[in-house]
Design an enzyme around this catalytic site. Sequence first.
Site, PDB file in Angstrom:
ATOM      1  N   ASP A  94       0.868  -1.167   0.000  1.00 37.23           N
ATOM      2  CA  ASP A  94       0.000   0.000   0.000  1.00 37.23           C
ATOM      3  C   ASP A  94       0.912   1.226   0.000  1.00 37.23           C
ATOM      4  O   ASP A  94       2.077   1.125   0.375  1.00 37.23           O
ATOM      5  CB  ASP A  94      -0.899  -0.018   1.243  1.00 37.23           C
ATOM      6  CG  ASP A  94      -2.085   0.931   1.103  1.00 37.23           C
ATOM      7  OD1 ASP A  94      -2.994   0.851   1.927  1.00 37.23           O
ATOM      8  OD2 ASP A  94      -2.069   1.756   0.165  1.00 37.23           O
ATOM      9  N   SER A  95       0.398   2.394  -0.404  1.00 36.18           N
ATOM     10  CA  SER A  95       1.296   3.525  -0.691  1.00 36.18           C
ATOM     11  C   SER A  95       1.519   4.442   0.501  1.00 36.18           C
ATOM     12  O   SER A  95       2.327   5.365   0.452  1.00 36.18           O
ATOM     13  CB  SER A  95       0.684   4.377  -1.812  1.00 36.18           C
ATOM     14  OG  SER A  95      -0.622   4.769  -1.407  1.00 36.18           O
ATOM     15  N   GLY A  97      -0.770   6.432   1.968  1.00 34.96           N
ATOM     16  CA  GLY A  97      -1.797   7.471   2.125  1.00 34.96           C
ATOM     17  C   GLY A  97      -2.798   7.112   3.202  1.00 34.96           C
ATOM     18  O   GLY A  97      -3.074   7.884   4.107  1.00 34.96           O
ATOM     19  N   GLN A 191     -11.132   6.790  -6.255  1.00 32.61           N
ATOM     20  CA  GLN A 191     -11.794   7.352  -5.090  1.00 32.61           C
ATOM     21  C   GLN A 191     -13.158   7.914  -5.512  1.00 32.61           C
ATOM     22  O   GLN A 191     -13.652   7.611  -6.609  1.00 32.61           O
ATOM     23  CB  GLN A 191     -10.917   8.445  -4.460  1.00 32.61           C
ATOM     24  CG  GLN A 191      -9.631   7.922  -3.825  1.00 32.61           C
ATOM     25  CD  GLN A 191      -9.858   7.074  -2.595  1.00 32.61           C
ATOM     26  OE1 GLN A 191     -10.967   6.993  -2.035  1.00 32.61           O
ATOM     27  NE2 GLN A 191      -8.809   6.393  -2.138  1.00 32.61           N
ATOM     28  N   GLY A 218     -11.251   4.121  -0.612  1.00 33.28           N
ATOM     29  CA  GLY A 218     -12.287   4.926   0.023  1.00 33.28           C
ATOM     30  C   GLY A 218     -13.451   4.129   0.543  1.00 33.28           C
ATOM     31  O   GLY A 218     -14.508   4.667   0.870  1.00 33.28           O
ATOM     32  N   ASP A 268      -7.781  -7.530   0.535  1.00 33.14           N
ATOM     33  CA  ASP A 268      -6.851  -7.663   1.664  1.00 33.14           C
ATOM     34  C   ASP A 268      -7.525  -7.160   2.924  1.00 33.14           C
ATOM     35  O   ASP A 268      -8.404  -6.274   2.841  1.00 33.14           O
ATOM     36  CB  ASP A 268      -5.583  -6.828   1.418  1.00 33.14           C
ATOM     37  CG  ASP A 268      -5.783  -5.394   1.924  1.00 33.14           C
ATOM     38  OD1 ASP A 268      -6.390  -4.598   1.185  1.00 33.14           O
ATOM     39  OD2 ASP A 268      -5.389  -5.106   3.083  1.00 33.14           O
ATOM     40  N   CYS A 306     -12.832 -28.266   8.818  1.00 32.65           N
ATOM     41  CA  CYS A 306     -11.584 -27.671   8.337  1.00 32.65           C
ATOM     42  C   CYS A 306     -10.449 -28.702   8.387  1.00 32.65           C
ATOM     43  O   CYS A 306     -10.347 -29.461   9.345  1.00 32.65           O
ATOM     44  CB  CYS A 306     -11.222 -26.464   9.208  1.00 32.65           C
ATOM     45  SG  CYS A 306      -9.687 -25.647   8.731  1.00 32.65           S
ATOM     46  N   CYS A 308      -7.171 -27.804   8.212  1.00 31.12           N
ATOM     47  CA  CYS A 308      -5.890 -27.112   8.416  1.00 31.12           C
ATOM     48  C   CYS A 308      -5.088 -27.789   9.519  1.00 31.12           C
ATOM     49  O   CYS A 308      -5.614 -28.602  10.305  1.00 31.12           O
ATOM     50  CB  CYS A 308      -6.124 -25.643   8.744  1.00 31.12           C
ATOM     51  SG  CYS A 308      -6.498 -25.266  10.465  1.00 31.12           S
ATOM     52  N   CYS A 311      -6.644 -27.476  12.959  1.00 33.01           N
ATOM     53  CA  CYS A 311      -7.862 -28.287  13.208  1.00 33.01           C
ATOM     54  C   CYS A 311      -7.580 -29.782  13.202  1.00 33.01           C
ATOM     55  O   CYS A 311      -8.321 -30.560  13.815  1.00 33.01           O
ATOM     56  CB  CYS A 311      -8.931 -27.936  12.179  1.00 33.01           C
ATOM     57  SG  CYS A 311      -9.574 -26.268  12.417  1.00 33.01           S
ATOM     58  N   HIS A 337      -5.304 -20.894  11.362  1.00 37.54           N
ATOM     59  CA  HIS A 337      -6.641 -21.371  10.976  1.00 37.54           C
ATOM     60  C   HIS A 337      -7.443 -20.292  10.235  1.00 37.54           C
ATOM     61  O   HIS A 337      -8.062 -20.543   9.200  1.00 37.54           O
ATOM     62  CB  HIS A 337      -7.440 -21.825  12.209  1.00 37.54           C
ATOM     63  CG  HIS A 337      -8.890 -22.005  11.894  1.00 37.54           C
ATOM     64  ND1 HIS A 337      -9.390 -23.116  11.236  1.00 37.54           N
ATOM     65  CD2 HIS A 337      -9.940 -21.173  12.076  1.00 37.54           C
ATOM     66  CE1 HIS A 337     -10.686 -22.975  11.036  1.00 37.54           C
ATOM     67  NE2 HIS A 337     -11.050 -21.808  11.527  1.00 37.54           N
TER      68      HIS A 337
HETATM   69  O1  LIG Z   1      -8.594   4.339  -0.175  1.00 36.55           O
HETATM   70  C1  LIG Z   1      -7.607   3.678   0.203  1.00 36.55           C
HETATM   71  N1  LIG Z   1      -6.375   3.960  -0.297  1.00 36.55           N
HETATM   72  C2  LIG Z   1      -5.271   3.273   0.104  1.00 36.55           C
HETATM   73  N2  LIG Z   1      -5.322   2.289   1.001  1.00 36.55           N
HETATM   74  C3  LIG Z   1      -6.524   1.969   1.591  1.00 36.55           C
HETATM   75  C4  LIG Z   1      -6.575   0.988   2.591  1.00 36.55           C
HETATM   76  C5  LIG Z   1      -7.792   0.703   3.197  1.00 36.55           C
HETATM   77  N3  LIG Z   1      -8.122  -0.139   4.223  1.00 36.55           N
HETATM   78  C6  LIG Z   1      -9.450   0.056   4.432  1.00 36.55           C
HETATM   79  N4  LIG Z   1     -10.159  -0.533   5.390  1.00 36.55           N
HETATM   80  C7  LIG Z   1      -9.510  -1.326   6.404  1.00 36.55           C
HETATM   81  C8  LIG Z   1     -10.562  -1.623   7.424  1.00 36.55           C
HETATM   82  N5  LIG Z   1     -10.006  -2.508   8.434  1.00 36.55           N
HETATM   83  C9  LIG Z   1     -11.019  -3.514   8.777  1.00 36.55           C
HETATM   84  C10 LIG Z   1     -10.506  -4.393   9.893  1.00 36.55           C
HETATM   85  O2  LIG Z   1     -10.087  -3.613  11.003  1.00 36.55           O
HETATM   86  C11 LIG Z   1      -9.072  -2.652  10.681  1.00 36.55           C
HETATM   87  C12 LIG Z   1      -9.549  -1.723   9.592  1.00 36.55           C
HETATM   88  N6  LIG Z   1      -9.995   0.929   3.564  1.00 36.55           N
HETATM   89  C13 LIG Z   1      -8.967   1.375   2.791  1.00 36.55           C
HETATM   90  C14 LIG Z   1      -8.936   2.344   1.797  1.00 36.55           C
HETATM   91  C15 LIG Z   1      -7.710   2.648   1.203  1.00 36.55           C
END
Ligand SMILES: O=c1[nH]cnc2cc3nc(NCCN4CCOCC4)[nH]c3cc12
Length: 374
Positions: A94-95, A97, A191, A218, A268, A306, A308, A311, A337
């Site tokens: 991821d970058s 941001g 976005q 987003g 992810d 499962c 794994c 399990c 798991h």
């Molecule tokens: O617009 C995005 N731009 C670059 N990376 C991201 C990563 C991102 N990650 C989430 N949500 C993560 C939510 N998680 C769920 C589990 O508990 C921790 C947070 N939304 C995201 C949006 C972006």
Amino acid sequence: MSAVTYELIKTCKQTGARLGKVHTPHGSFETPVFMPVGTLATVKTMSPEEITEIGSKIILSNTYHLWLRPGEDIIREAGGLHKFMNWDGSILTDSGGFQVFSLSDLRNIEEKGVHFRNHISGEKLFLSPEKAMQIQNALGSDIMMAFDECPPYPAEHKYMKDSVERTSRWAERCLKAHERPEDQGLFGIIQGGEYEELRKQSAKDLTSLDFPGYAIGGLSVGEPKDVMNRVLDFTTHWLPDNKPRYLMGVGSPDSLIDGSIRGIDMFDCVLPTRIARNGTCMTSNGRLVVRNAKFARDFSPLDPNCNCHTCKNYSRAYIRHLIKADETFGLRLTTYHNLYFLVKLMEQVREAIKADRLGDFREEFFEQYGFNKP
Ligand SMILES: O=c1[nH]cnc2cc3nc(NCCN4CCOCC4)[nH]c3cc12
């Protein structure tokens, strides 16, 4: 020729789901796929060998965190992130941001980039599209993400429009700063929040730059699931069929199935590994909180369906004991798991697409997991 290419194999006749394959310099993986998160160059408590054993061929790491600790120079000197962490599968980074907006305070966003405080030391830092690209070039990830702003949910239309237009300008700057497109793929991030015409504008801006793949950003930022699903429905419409679509931050079983149905290829989330560390497990019959007293004498596996390593060899009673006693081995067993559960779920999703029955699979899985319970 981009370092990352996508092969669309077939589309499910019952839904909009796609069966595909992504090729990177470190191998290929079938899609739809769930990518385990290894924020600080490790999928917490797992060895790279275990990640391979689970069946994952791609993991995620975070530019922001690795920039702060240990620093991209050390990783570059190690020969890149693959060598540094002894992982020879694919890596997506991821970058930064999102982490700046979700972890740091004292944020000041300007055209050039973002000023913020290091969430560990408090020192003032600055991250820009060019810096985010330079760090990812040093890490040597197979898939890099463009530097974007992930606005909060909800956000005013005016704010969102200005943010989308800046993110599109930043995406162009990322492309210009990309040193080795033949070695590393760069995905643009769409976005626009819940605003259909802003999502269309963002998608048109970024697809005109011809990235090898596109993320839908987003989302998974607190919006209701029906808002996410509605945004996916209209956003994928403006993305090309011959490039992968990556929904960032999504990893609950229902969202993985519903996102696949809407034509998403890559996912992810820290969810499976994070909840595992407090003793919550995903099973075919729903969530199971193994630290609960009712499992003290339950010598059955976490999930009887499962296969794994956890399990096949360890009981709920034993895992509960380890978690209650703060024994690290307990976290390893639940993490292994949960990751295996999601990797297997995506295998079932791919099988259902092949059989043109992902809609039926959704009903069967939701019923057994308990998502349909009022
Ligand atoms: O617009 C995005 N731009 C670059 N990376 C991201 C990563 C991102 N990650 C989430 N949500 C993560 C939510 N998680 C769920 C589990 O508990 C921790 C947070 N939304 C995201 C949006 C972006």
